[in-house]
Design a protein around this motif. Structure first.
Motif, mmCIF file in Angstrom:
data_model
loop_
_atom_site.group_PDB
_atom_site.id
_atom_site.type_symbol
_atom_site.label_atom_id
_atom_site.label_comp_id
_atom_site.label_asym_id
_atom_site.label_seq_id
_atom_site.Cartn_x
_atom_site.Cartn_y
_atom_site.Cartn_z
ATOM 1 N N THR A 58 -5.377 1.682 2.892
ATOM 2 C CA THR A 58 -6.387 2.393 2.042
ATOM 3 C C THR A 58 -6.901 1.594 0.946
ATOM 4 N N LYS A 59 -8.180 2.116 0.290
ATOM 5 C CA LYS A 59 -8.628 1.175 -0.653
ATOM 6 C C LYS A 59 -8.624 1.950 -1.961
ATOM 7 N N ASP A 60 -7.966 3.275 -2.013
ATOM 8 C CA ASP A 60 -7.812 4.054 -3.071
ATOM 9 C C ASP A 60 -6.975 3.403 -3.981
ATOM 10 N N PRO A 61 -7.587 3.057 -5.245
ATOM 11 C CA PRO A 61 -6.850 2.150 -6.272
ATOM 12 C C PRO A 61 -5.523 2.683 -6.920
ATOM 13 N N ASP A 62 -5.488 4.091 -6.756
ATOM 14 C CA ASP A 62 -4.161 4.783 -7.432
ATOM 15 C C ASP A 62 -3.155 4.595 -6.141
ATOM 16 N N GLU A 63 -3.251 4.828 -5.142
ATOM 17 C CA GLU A 63 -2.452 4.527 -4.029
ATOM 18 C C GLU A 63 -1.873 3.130 -3.837
ATOM 19 N N LEU A 64 -2.985 2.198 -3.824
ATOM 20 C CA LEU A 64 -2.536 0.735 -4.076
ATOM 21 C C LEU A 64 -1.517 0.568 -5.129
ATOM 22 N N ARG A 65 -2.042 0.966 -6.455
ATOM 23 C CA ARG A 65 -1.134 0.421 -7.484
ATOM 24 C C ARG A 65 0.311 1.046 -7.514
ATOM 25 N N ARG A 66 0.385 2.322 -6.879
ATOM 26 C CA ARG A 66 1.656 3.023 -6.748
ATOM 27 C C ARG A 66 2.605 2.049 -5.620
ATOM 28 N N ALA A 67 1.893 1.736 -4.586
ATOM 29 C CA ALA A 67 2.791 1.008 -3.645
ATOM 30 C C ALA A 67 3.133 -0.404 -4.106
ATOM 31 N N TRP A 68 2.363 -0.930 -4.994
ATOM 32 C CA TRP A 68 2.665 -2.369 -5.565
ATOM 33 C C TRP A 68 3.986 -2.037 -6.594
ATOM 34 N N LYS A 69 3.606 -1.014 -7.290
ATOM 35 C CA LYS A 69 4.696 -0.602 -8.203
ATOM 36 C C LYS A 69 6.041 -0.301 -7.486
#
Length: 246
Positions: A58-69
């Motif tokens: 996904t390119k959704d920044p919230d989803e990506l931040r959640r995954a990296w956290k």
């Protein structure tokens, strides 16, 4: 202890550096962010020591931040207690997912020691695969060309993520460039292809790059004189006429 960011090189398990292989073999756990990096790592690490991480497409920044956290929360304790590695194709600091992990750890787990092990990058490996020589003193620009983009300007460019080669090619040719494409260079997964015909690689593939050079570029190399001397000698041996004084 330490978390190592290890560059695996362009995709051939034989192109992992000696230092990278040593780190992988000594690590308590090796994390892989994707299938391709895992297939390279598994040539150097037993499968039971490889940890997988889940990153959404996904390119959704919230989803990506959640995954990296979540990834950082998984990795940090292992790096504190022992030695952990995070592998990535190419080099960890060049067009790599590793930067996201490094920034997330700095924000939430800044006590984790970090060390980078550089890898062979397509930035340099493409020259051998495509038969290109970048002369000393020549300018070379690194650009991204996703979705048909045709960046122009510099005399020589390496373009990454060429996902619509025909559209990119049209713009580059119109701007006066000769272009060679390479797909999955040095990768053990998929078909490696080098071509100057964009229709050969019209199908979208993230692992496609291009080398674009302005037409008519000339380079004055001191060692070119050796080739010229050899060609003259061969001409004499074959009886070609030689111009000289009367």
């Amino acid at each position: 202890m330490t978390l190592y960011g290890v560059g695996l090189g362009p995709g051939d398990s034989d192109l992992v550096t000696v230092r990278g292989r040593e780190v992988l073999q000594d690590a308590d756990v090796v994390y892989s962010p994707g299938r391709l990096s895992r297939t390279v790592a598994i040539e150097h690490v037993p499968e039971d020591r490889i940890g997988d991480l889940d990153f959404p497409m996904t390119k959704d920044p919230d989803e990506l931040r959640r995954a990296w956290k979540e990834a950082a929360a998984e990795i940090a304790p292992r790096a504190r207690e022992g030695t952990a590695a995070f592998v990535t194709l190419g080099d960890p600091n060049v067009y790599s997912t590793f930067g996201h992990l490094r920034r997330t750890l700095a924000a939430f787990h800044d006590d984790v020691d970090l060390e980078i092990v550089p890898g062979v990058s397509a930035v340099t490996a493409f020259t051998t695969a495509l038969g290109v020589e970048i002369d000393a003193g020549a300018g070379l620009s690194l650009r991204e060309a996703a979705n048909g983009a045709s960046p122009t300007g510099p005399n020589r460019m390496v373009l990454f993520k060429v996902t619509d080669a025909p559209a990119t090619h049209e713009g580059l040719v119109e701007a006066g460039y000769d272009v060679t494409y390479g797909r999955r260079l040095y990768m053990e997964q998929g078909e490696t292809l080098v071509t100057d015909d964009p229709s050969d690689i019209a199908e979208r593939d993230y692992y496609t790059l291009a080398y674009a050079e302005k037409r008519g570029l000339t380079t004055d190399r001191a060692t070119d004189a050796f080739l010229e001397s050899t060609e003259r000698s061969e001409g004499i041996e074959h009886g070609d006429p030689v111009m000289g004084d009367d």
